[in-house]
Design an enzyme around this catalytic site. Sequence first.
Site, PDB file in Angstrom:
ATOM      1  N   ARG A   7     -19.179  12.273  20.789  1.00  0.00           N
ATOM      2  CA  ARG A   7     -18.707  11.348  19.775  1.00  0.00           C
ATOM      3  C   ARG A   7     -19.685  11.397  18.599  1.00  0.00           C
ATOM      4  NH1 ARG A   7     -18.542   4.732  20.495  1.00  0.00           N
ATOM      5  NH2 ARG A   7     -17.467   4.265  18.520  1.00  0.00           N
ATOM      6  N   HIS A   8     -19.202  11.129  17.406  1.00  0.00           N
ATOM      7  CA  HIS A   8     -20.089  11.025  16.245  1.00  0.00           C
ATOM      8  C   HIS A   8     -21.146   9.948  16.496  1.00  0.00           C
ATOM      9  CE1 HIS A   8     -18.250   7.195  15.135  1.00  0.00           C
ATOM     10  NE2 HIS A   8     -17.086   7.761  15.428  1.00  0.00           N
ATOM     11  N   GLY A   9     -22.248  10.014  15.766  1.00  0.00           N
ATOM     12  CA  GLY A   9     -23.287   8.992  15.872  1.00  0.00           C
ATOM     13  C   GLY A   9     -22.842   7.669  15.274  1.00  0.00           C
ATOM     14  N   THR A  61     -22.093   4.652  13.010  1.00  0.00           N
ATOM     15  CA  THR A  61     -21.785   4.562  11.584  1.00  0.00           C
ATOM     16  C   THR A  61     -22.056   3.152  11.071  1.00  0.00           C
ATOM     17  OG1 THR A  61     -19.499   3.853  11.893  1.00  0.00           O
ATOM     18  CG2 THR A  61     -19.916   6.240  11.889  1.00  0.00           C
ATOM     19  N   ASN A  99     -19.534   0.904  12.605  1.00  0.00           N
ATOM     20  CA  ASN A  99     -19.888   0.599  14.000  1.00  0.00           C
ATOM     21  C   ASN A  99     -20.903  -0.533  14.043  1.00  0.00           C
ATOM     22  OD1 ASN A  99     -19.940   4.105  15.035  1.00  0.00           O
ATOM     23  ND2 ASN A  99     -18.241   2.660  15.095  1.00  0.00           N
ATOM     24  N   GLN A 139     -12.615   1.642  12.417  1.00  0.00           N
ATOM     25  CA  GLN A 139     -12.510   2.735  11.451  1.00  0.00           C
ATOM     26  C   GLN A 139     -11.180   3.475  11.531  1.00  0.00           C
ATOM     27  OE1 GLN A 139     -16.841   4.484  10.625  1.00  0.00           O
ATOM     28  NE2 GLN A 139     -16.448   4.256  12.786  1.00  0.00           N
ATOM     29  N   GLY A 140     -10.845   4.001  12.717  1.00  0.00           N
ATOM     30  CA  GLY A 140      -9.624   4.785  12.804  1.00  0.00           C
ATOM     31  C   GLY A 140      -9.696   5.982  11.881  1.00  0.00           C
ATOM     32  N   ARG A 170     -17.449  11.176   9.263  1.00  0.00           N
ATOM     33  CA  ARG A 170     -18.513  10.854  10.214  1.00  0.00           C
ATOM     34  C   ARG A 170     -18.678  11.926  11.283  1.00  0.00           C
ATOM     35  NH1 ARG A 170     -14.064   7.536  10.789  1.00  0.00           N
ATOM     36  NH2 ARG A 170     -13.215   7.079  12.866  1.00  0.00           N
ATOM     37  N   GLU A 212      -9.649  10.653  15.153  1.00  0.00           N
ATOM     38  CA  GLU A 212      -9.543   9.396  15.876  1.00  0.00           C
ATOM     39  C   GLU A 212      -8.112   8.871  15.812  1.00  0.00           C
ATOM     40  OE1 GLU A 212     -10.184   7.722  18.241  1.00  0.00           O
ATOM     41  OE2 GLU A 212     -12.038   6.589  17.847  1.00  0.00           O
TER      42      GLU A 212
END
Length: 201
Positions: A9-11, A13, A16, A22-23, A63, A90
């Site tokens: 998964r992205h780090g 944000t 987050n 976000q979607g 991201r 996502e």
Amino acid sequence: MSKSIYLLRHGQTTFNAQQRLQGHCNSGLTELGKEQASMIGASINRKIGNKKHWAVYCSPLGRAIETANIVCKELGIDSSLITTDERLKEFNLGDWEKCFIPDLVQNNPKLLSHRDWYLSAPNSESYESVVYRIKDFLHDDLIPDHLIVVSHGLTGAVFRGVYAAMSYSETFEQDLPQNAYFLLADHKISRIQCEVSVEAV
């Protein structure tokens, strides 16, 4: 499926950290998020052999691309070799994108009692839609057999669920880590933990 896939998964944000959804919209990585991406990249670097045998695929959302760039830097792979793929995006979270989670809970106090609560968003993308695109990705003959995939929390859970033939409930019982990643190989899923330094938190 004979593929070997490192899935992350992205780090973390900005959204987050702010507890915002976000979607398909985007916010950049925090300093902690950059550190998480760097730690995972360094960990993968210690595990794989000849880098030329590995391809990097990522979601086209900013991201994920930012994370993939950091991972490639740790691996010594030219970031121009990253392939973006719409199938790794996502979930579209419909009317709830950019909303603060505490505000949603205030309006629906029982919301978080269901692990798949995200999909309650009006006009959200369906689970079946994401399953379809992940299956399409996994069975695509043009996709190499040795992959590093940078995706998202929910889509990553569905990715693992499709790979391991999990039920709907099993898919959403999984955690959505940003300080760990997964090796999908030989029909098994291995979770690999990465601890970030205290200074980055």
